[in-house]
Design an enzyme around this catalytic site. Structure first.
Site, mmCIF file in Angstrom:
data_model
loop_
_atom_site.group_PDB
_atom_site.id
_atom_site.type_symbol
_atom_site.label_atom_id
_atom_site.label_comp_id
_atom_site.label_asym_id
_atom_site.label_seq_id
_atom_site.Cartn_x
_atom_site.Cartn_y
_atom_site.Cartn_z
ATOM 1 N N LYS A 201 0.796 -1.112 -0.072
ATOM 2 C CA LYS A 201 0.013 0.207 0.042
ATOM 3 C C LYS A 201 0.964 1.509 -0.053
ATOM 4 O O LYS A 201 2.032 1.298 0.163
ATOM 5 C CB LYS A 201 -1.036 -0.062 1.004
ATOM 6 C CG LYS A 201 -2.143 -0.967 0.796
ATOM 7 C CD LYS A 201 -3.255 -0.725 1.843
ATOM 8 C CE LYS A 201 -4.473 -1.831 1.208
ATOM 9 N NZ LYS A 201 -5.568 -1.959 2.094
ATOM 10 N N ARG A 235 -3.871 -9.981 4.451
ATOM 11 C CA ARG A 235 -4.263 -9.938 3.146
ATOM 12 C C ARG A 235 -3.035 -9.509 2.214
ATOM 13 O O ARG A 235 -2.835 -8.311 2.450
ATOM 14 C CB ARG A 235 -5.578 -9.160 2.811
ATOM 15 C CG ARG A 235 -6.187 -9.085 1.407
ATOM 16 C CD ARG A 235 -7.321 -7.986 1.329
ATOM 17 N NE ARG A 235 -7.658 -7.883 -0.053
ATOM 18 C CZ ARG A 235 -7.070 -7.141 -0.937
ATOM 19 N NH1 ARG A 235 -6.204 -6.417 -0.646
ATOM 20 N NH2 ARG A 235 -7.579 -7.208 -2.163
HETATM 21 C C1 8Y7 Z 1 -8.086 -4.206 1.487
HETATM 22 C C2 8Y7 Z 1 -9.418 -4.838 0.871
HETATM 23 C C3 8Y7 Z 1 -8.204 -3.779 -0.674
HETATM 24 C C4 8Y7 Z 1 -7.990 -4.461 3.055
HETATM 25 C C5 8Y7 Z 1 -10.059 -5.716 3.045
HETATM 26 C C6 8Y7 Z 1 -5.561 -2.745 -2.001
HETATM 27 C C7 8Y7 Z 1 -10.297 -5.244 -1.277
HETATM 28 C C8 8Y7 Z 1 -6.715 -2.191 -2.125
HETATM 29 N N1 8Y7 Z 1 -7.509 -3.589 0.255
HETATM 30 N N2 8Y7 Z 1 -10.119 -5.745 1.680
HETATM 31 N N3 8Y7 Z 1 -9.374 -4.658 -0.519
HETATM 32 N N4 8Y7 Z 1 -8.789 -4.958 3.597
HETATM 33 N N5 8Y7 Z 1 -10.571 -6.624 3.781
HETATM 34 O O1 8Y7 Z 1 -4.106 -2.197 -2.156
HETATM 35 O O2 8Y7 Z 1 -7.208 -3.640 3.257
HETATM 36 O O3 8Y7 Z 1 -4.991 -4.196 -2.151
HETATM 37 S S1 8Y7 Z 1 -8.015 -3.158 -2.282
#
Ligand code: 8Y7
Length: 255
Positions: A201, A235
């Site tokens: 990020k 994640r």
């Molecule tokens: C997150 C996410 C994204 C996160 C959850 C990226 C879909 C942006 N970030 N879902 N999604 N938590 N639960 O940089 O931090 O991956 S998208």
């Protein structure tokens, strides 16, 4: 949790087929590397991303979901109709960056046994990174998640199905993200498993000056800090490397 982005469709059907095949191959690779959950999404929630129609979102995820029927797949969506279709197609989890905030979202997941990730986001993806403000970011995120857990339970979704997530980068500047990570432990008192998404990020770009494809070391440092803060689901894009971080952390914890 390994992240698989289903890239925007190319202009031809051939392109779309290749995008789909690439997504399926990436999911298989991440599962082999040790991901327990594969998170697929057909709508970009990145800041400023262009909107995708419901039909297009479903068209992107449905064939991938079908091809991954043997894996534990989470679907990143905010739309109740997509949730219903994803669950009918075998999704094990709904990952909603809007924390089931859309009308009918509770109903869409209620009669399934799926897990649900309730994430905090301040504002809307298109504008959320425009000067976000909090008086106390930890208290506000915690209060919001506490409220969403209660609302989900009241709507008939058992607490055992819920996961919470502070939503790093979603309506938060670098300072907010770092404060949340430093105090992540405070969210564990809600008694619901904690998911953290920090991989690659922009805060890492801020800290290291590196572009998105050079943020692995920073992402691994954040993964370890999230584990120490009580996160039980990470994640990530780089599953193999993150599994090594987890192995080291577990070994020390169990020493
Ligand atoms: C997150 C996410 C994204 C996160 C959850 C990226 C879909 C942006 N970030 N879902 N999604 N938590 N639960 O940089 O931090 O991956 S998208």
């Amino acid at each position: 949790m390994g992240v698989v982005n289903i890239t925007p469709d190319s202009f031809s059907d051939g392109g779309r087929f290749l995008d789909r095949r690439a997504a399926i191959a990436q999911a298989r690779k991440l599962a082999e590397e040790g991901a327990h959950i594969i998170d697929i999404g057909g709508e970009s929630t990145r800041p400023g991303a262009a909107p995708v129609s419901e039909e297009e979102e479903l068209a992107r995820i449905a064939p991938v979901l079908e091809a991954l029927a043997d894996l534990c797949v989470s679907v990143d969506t905010r739309r109740p109709a997509v949730m219903r279709a994803a669950l009918a197609a075998g999704a094990a989890m709904i990952n909603d960056v809007q924390a089931l905030g859309a009308p009918e979202a509770f109903e869409a997941v209620r009669d399934s046994a799926c897990a649900v990730c309730l994430m905090h986001m301040k504002g809307e993806p298109a504008t959320m990174q425009y000067e976000p403000h909090y008086d106390d970011v930890v208290a506000e995120v915690k209060g919001f998640l506490c409220g969403r857990v209660a609302a989900a339970e009241a709507a008939g979704i058992a607490r055992e199905r819920l996961v919470i997530d502070p939503g790093f980068g979603f309506g938060k500047n670098a300072g907010h993200n770092l404060t949340l990570l430093k105090h992540l432990n405070e969210l564990t008192s809600l008694g619901v498993p904690l998911l953290a998404g920090l991989s690659r990020k922009s805060t890492l770009g801020r800290l290291t000056g590196r572009p998105v494809d050079e943020r692995l070391a920073g992402s691994l440092a954040m993964a370890l800090l999230a584990l120490l803060g009580g996160a039980t689901i990470l994640r990530v894009h780089d599953v193999k490397e993150t599994r090594d971080v987890i192995a080291v952390w577990e070994a020390v914890r169990n020493a």
